[in-house]
Design a protein around this motif. Structure first.
Motif, PDB file in Angstrom:
ATOM      1  N   GLN A 218       3.636  15.500  73.454  1.00 56.27           N
ATOM      2  CA  GLN A 218       4.855  15.634  72.176  1.00 56.27           C
ATOM      3  C   GLN A 218       5.361  17.165  72.409  1.00 56.27           C
ATOM      4  O   GLN A 218       6.435  17.503  71.886  1.00 56.27           O
ATOM      5  N   ARG A 219       4.454  17.803  73.227  1.00 59.16           N
ATOM      6  CA  ARG A 219       4.977  19.208  73.254  1.00 59.16           C
ATOM      7  C   ARG A 219       6.352  19.509  73.946  1.00 59.16           C
ATOM      8  O   ARG A 219       6.314  18.710  75.004  1.00 59.16           O
ATOM      9  N   GLY A 220       7.114  20.349  74.181  1.00 62.51           N
ATOM     10  CA  GLY A 220       8.294  20.560  74.789  1.00 62.51           C
ATOM     11  C   GLY A 220       9.453  20.047  74.280  1.00 62.51           C
ATOM     12  O   GLY A 220      10.358  19.832  74.952  1.00 62.51           O
ATOM     13  N   VAL A 232       5.569  20.663  68.475  1.00 60.01           N
ATOM     14  CA  VAL A 232       4.141  20.299  68.382  1.00 60.01           C
ATOM     15  C   VAL A 232       3.632  21.246  69.599  1.00 60.01           C
ATOM     16  O   VAL A 232       4.321  20.833  70.530  1.00 60.01           O
ATOM     17  N   THR A 233       2.830  21.886  69.201  1.00 61.69           N
ATOM     18  CA  THR A 233       2.156  22.621  70.277  1.00 61.69           C
ATOM     19  C   THR A 233       0.443  22.533  70.251  1.00 61.69           C
ATOM     20  O   THR A 233      -0.026  22.079  69.389  1.00 61.69           O
ATOM     21  N   TYR A 234      -0.341  23.018  71.121  1.00 57.73           N
ATOM     22  CA  TYR A 234      -1.583  22.940  70.971  1.00 57.73           C
ATOM     23  C   TYR A 234      -2.239  23.635  70.242  1.00 57.73           C
ATOM     24  O   TYR A 234      -1.438  24.878  70.042  1.00 57.73           O
ATOM     25  N   HIS A 235      -3.174  23.262  69.532  1.00 56.14           N
ATOM     26  CA  HIS A 235      -3.792  24.173  68.426  1.00 56.14           C
ATOM     27  C   HIS A 235      -4.552  25.390  69.008  1.00 56.14           C
ATOM     28  O   HIS A 235      -4.867  25.359  70.183  1.00 56.14           O
ATOM     29  N   PRO A 236      -4.483  26.516  68.379  1.00 56.17           N
ATOM     30  CA  PRO A 236      -5.121  27.847  68.820  1.00 56.17           C
ATOM     31  C   PRO A 236      -6.758  27.551  69.354  1.00 56.17           C
ATOM     32  O   PRO A 236      -6.916  28.148  70.476  1.00 56.17           O
TER      33      PRO A 236
END
Ligand code: URA
Length: 275
Positions: A218-220, A232-236
């Motif tokens: 989903q990211r990007g 949407v990006t990775y969780h910290p």
């Protein structure tokens, strides 16, 4: 109180959270409400009518079901109060008692949505104050932002329970828990109308966008929540577990896209981070 009346009260008190602040009431419903009101004054219980109630004179104006909430601050304060005893969440019995709402600027351009409070967040009643929160603060600093300049919230407002032996352990909310809390974050978004939303991790994306796919897939890309561009990006905490230059750059590229979307200045140095 009759079940019908209880159900009606619950349905009415949920409307504002779904964004509805006025309600058109027809003559039949008005007659029932009037009966309930008179019964409440008499201290008796009105029985729900089995046949359609007789029509009464319609009032000149629509009935309002909420206080007059004008400003974003008022709307959020009202929502916070509602969330404290959020029946749908409490009814599950799988979420802990302490409600952790949100932090930051109600007029922020950028809204970040995580999954649920963990141990530290529950202790301090503020989202993202533990190790994942420190990582998030670093990301915001690299963007030229601070926690005070953005709005930070969670899809689930209560720390998911793991039973009496939980101590400092945390878990992600399940689909039921996400669904129970979803109207709250949706109402926050309607109140704030940020220019851009970032889902931190797959749980937030599952709740806000209904996406079950991996974060990697989903990211990007840009999606939309209530018409608002959503990334949407990775969780910290993923970065804490996978502290690689590849993972850092992936998150950073999402943040560069967010900065671009918000017309923020991007320096040559910022463009090169984690390359
Ligand atoms: N992880 C989250 O998703 N939210 C928090 O508030 C803390 C950790």
């Amino acid at each position: 109180m009759s079940t019908l009346r209880q159900l009606a009260i619950e349905a009415l008190s949920n409307l504002p959270v779904q964004g509805q602040t006025t309600l058109a009431v027809d003559a039949g419903a008005r007659a029932i409400l009037r009966e309930w009101m008179l019964a409440a004054r008499r201290g008796t219980t009105a029985q729900p009518p089995s046949a359609p109630a007789a029509a009464v004179e319609p009032p000149a104006v629509q009935q309002s079901t909420t206080p007059d909430l004008q400003t974003t601050e008022q709307k959020l304060a009202w929502l916070r109060e509602k969330a404290l005893n959020w029946r749908a969440a409490r009814a599950l019995g799988s979420l802990r008692d302490t409600m952790v709402f949100a932090t930051g600027d109600p007029h922020a351009q950028l809204m970040l949505v995580g999954e649920a409070p963990g141990y530290e967040e529950e202790q301090q009643q503020e989202p993202f104050v533990g190790p994942a929160g420190q990582k998030l603060t670093q990301i915001l600093t690299a963007m030229g932002l601070s926690r005070a300049k953005v709005y930070i919230s969670n899809i689930c407002k209560f720390r998911p329970s793991m039973g009496p032996q939980q101590h400092t352990a945390n878990r992600a909310p399940n689909d039921e828990e996400i669904a129970a809390c979803l109207p709250i974050i949706q109402a926050e978004i309607r109140a704030i109308r940020p220019a851009c939303i970032v889902c931190l991790g797959g749980t937030a994306a599952r709740g806000l966008l209904g996406h079950a796919a991996s974060v990697a897939s989903q990211r990007g890309k840009w999606f939309e929540t209530q018409g608002i561009p959503t990334r949407v990006t990775y969780h910290p905490s993923y970065l804490l577990r996978n502290d690689t230059i590849t993972a850092r750059r992936a998150v950073w590229e999402d943040m560069l896209a967010v900065m671009q979307k918000l017309n923020m200045p991007i320096s040559a140095k910022q463009l090169r981070y984690f390359k």
